[in-house]
Design an enzyme around this catalytic site. Structure first.
Site, mmCIF file in Angstrom:
data_model
loop_
_atom_site.group_PDB
_atom_site.id
_atom_site.type_symbol
_atom_site.label_atom_id
_atom_site.label_comp_id
_atom_site.label_asym_id
_atom_site.label_seq_id
_atom_site.Cartn_x
_atom_site.Cartn_y
_atom_site.Cartn_z
ATOM 1 N N ASP A 64 -7.451 0.566 6.522
ATOM 2 C CA ASP A 64 -8.251 0.015 7.619
ATOM 3 C C ASP A 64 -9.611 0.696 7.707
ATOM 4 O O ASP A 64 -10.662 0.046 7.712
ATOM 5 C CB ASP A 64 -7.510 0.154 8.943
ATOM 6 N N ASP A 84 0.831 -1.209 0.000
ATOM 7 C CA ASP A 84 0.000 0.000 0.000
ATOM 8 C C ASP A 84 0.864 1.257 0.000
ATOM 9 O O ASP A 84 0.497 2.274 -0.587
ATOM 10 C CB ASP A 84 -0.969 -0.007 1.185
ATOM 11 N N SER A 125 -17.053 0.948 28.162
ATOM 12 C CA SER A 125 -16.576 -0.057 27.219
ATOM 13 C C SER A 125 -16.346 -1.376 27.950
ATOM 14 O O SER A 125 -15.441 -1.476 28.785
ATOM 15 C CB SER A 125 -15.281 0.405 26.556
ATOM 16 N N LEU A 179 -6.478 -6.922 13.307
ATOM 17 C CA LEU A 179 -7.801 -6.949 12.680
ATOM 18 C C LEU A 179 -8.494 -5.591 12.772
ATOM 19 O O LEU A 179 -9.696 -5.484 12.600
ATOM 20 C CB LEU A 179 -8.664 -8.039 13.327
ATOM 21 N N SER A 180 -7.710 -4.556 13.055
ATOM 22 C CA SER A 180 -8.175 -3.159 13.001
ATOM 23 C C SER A 180 -9.241 -2.825 14.029
ATOM 24 O O SER A 180 -10.265 -2.212 13.730
ATOM 25 C CB SER A 180 -8.683 -2.819 11.595
ATOM 26 N N SER A 181 -8.988 -3.178 15.280
ATOM 27 C CA SER A 181 -9.930 -2.816 16.342
ATOM 28 C C SER A 181 -10.013 -1.292 16.498
ATOM 29 O O SER A 181 -11.084 -0.763 16.823
ATOM 30 C CB SER A 181 -9.524 -3.468 17.661
ATOM 31 N N SER A 182 -8.905 -0.587 16.266
ATOM 32 C CA SER A 182 -8.935 0.877 16.410
ATOM 33 C C SER A 182 -9.765 1.520 15.303
ATOM 34 O O SER A 182 -10.583 2.415 15.577
ATOM 35 C CB SER A 182 -7.518 1.446 16.422
#
Length: 389
Positions: free
Chosen positions: A178, A41, A72, A131-134
């Protein structure tokens, strides 16, 4: 992802247990996995991500204050609160910086939120797994704000605001993949994305009688940041050398047929780096064609070749990921590869339904025996992007 009524009611009940507000809405923001197109990328290449059925849920409601109240599950011991009148970043913010940062970025763009919210958050994504939690959390928050405050932002607006928040407020120098995958996800489709132009296509991802497995090595990615910067630097060095010989702006503009000439111009290390970039770009294009034809076997083969390239040419894999990939292939997967930055994190595998339990058992058993730690396996579907439930 279709959410059953039982889970939605459970989320609402959890919200009600924390907040007294009853006028609420429920949202889902997926994680993402990059199916193929790794470490290109930032070299002008294509990426091929997909939103997944694991992600972040949110229940939100307006309140009568100028405070944002967040609970949370898994992170909060009590309700965390910040004022809309003080959006400055604090060292103690932790996960709150991703939320507060969205409000701050909006304010910098002249969009002032003046009425408070109560938000309950619950995630099914493992943290620090790649896995791009942010990005999932950022897109959840901006989507909630866009919906509740009627901001009339487009999906691309929300993607850019989330990326800007992560880059400038949180301080993580990530690309746009993401947030783009989380925002533009489409059920049972992958996204072919040109990260330079943001041109994208939704490509059918119909696995028929196969399953997509995500295997988390649970190995902390301690070297990921430093090695990422090292690879980025190597690619920039290579680009400067090759621009004297080729009319290019990015490495992925080169072709496989250029490799013999390139080899004479570079050290062995830099040659292997660019060999990965060029061949990975080719594999992404071949993968698109295979999936359009419904040729899962060819796509699986491209995944296998991608991992070997990441393992030997780009050198971002580790023994834990290699073991997962090797065991998956040897026990029945038609394709397996590491995904993400590498040096830990996750691998993915495509497995025929009838072999799925056997493959999972072999991975878990072998991994535990070899590393004295447990891997985690998730069966995922390809999800729609962030949406209201």
């Amino acid at each position: 992802m279709k959410l059953n009524l039982l889970l939605k009611n459970e989320l609402i009940e959890n919200f009600n247990n924390v907040f007294s507000n009853t006028n609420h809405s429920v949202y889902f923001s997926p994680g993402r996995v990059n199916l193929i197109g790794e470490h290109i990328d930032y070299n002008g290449g294509f990426v091929f991500p997909a939103a997944i059925s694991y992600g972040t849920y949110g229940v939100a409601s307006l309140n009568e204050t100028q405070n944002i109240n967040i609970y949370s599950k898994g992170f909060s011991k009590m309700v965390d609160t910040f004022s809309l009148n003080d959006l400055s970043k604090k060292d103690s913010d932790g996960y709150l910086s991703y939320i507060k940062g969205i409000f701050y970025t909006l304010k910098m763009k002249g969009i002032h939120i003046v009425k408070g919210l109560d938000i309950y958050i619950e995630s099914t994504l493992p943290t620090s797994s790649g896995l791009s939690s942010s990005a999932s959390l950022e897109m959840l928050i901006i989507y909630i704000l866009n919906d509740i405050y009627k901001l009339n932002l487009t999906t691309l607006d929300m993607v850019n605001i989330s990326k800007e928040t992560e880059n400038k407020y949180v301080g993580v120098h990530s690309g746009i993949m993401d947030q783009f995958a989380v925002g533009f996800g489409k059920y049972n489709h992958a996204i072919l994305l040109d990260t330079q132009t943001l041109f994208y296509e939704h490509i059918p991802f119909d696995l028929k009688n196969y399953r997509l497995l995500i295997i988390n090595s649970n190995k902390p990615r301690q070297l990921a940041a430093s090695k990422y910067n090292e690879r980025f630097g190597e690619c920039q060095e290579t680009l400067q050398i090759l621009k004297k010989h080729f009319n290019i702006e990015h490495l992925c503009e080169l072709e496989v047929s250029d490799l013999p000439q390139i080899k004479a111009l570079l050290s062995d290390t830099l040659y292997r780096r660019i060999k990965h970039c060029i061949t990975e770009q080719t594999r992404v294009i071949q993968s698109k064609k295979a999936l359009i034809k419904g040729d899962i076997l060819s796509f699986g083969n491209a995944m296998n070749l991608s991992h070997e390239s990441l393992r030997y040419d780009y050198e971002v894999s580790v023994d834990e990921l290699d073991t997962i990939v090797d065991v998956a292939r040897n026990s029945g997967a038609i394709g397996a590869r590491m995904t993400g930055a590498g040096f830990g994190g996750c691998a993915i595998a495509i497995v025929e339904d009838k072999f799925a339990n056997h493959v999972k058992e072999k991975i878990l058993t072998t991994y535990q025996q070899k590393f004295s730690m447990d891997a985690s396996i998730y069966e995922v579907e390809i999800s729609s992007g962030t949406h209201k439930l």
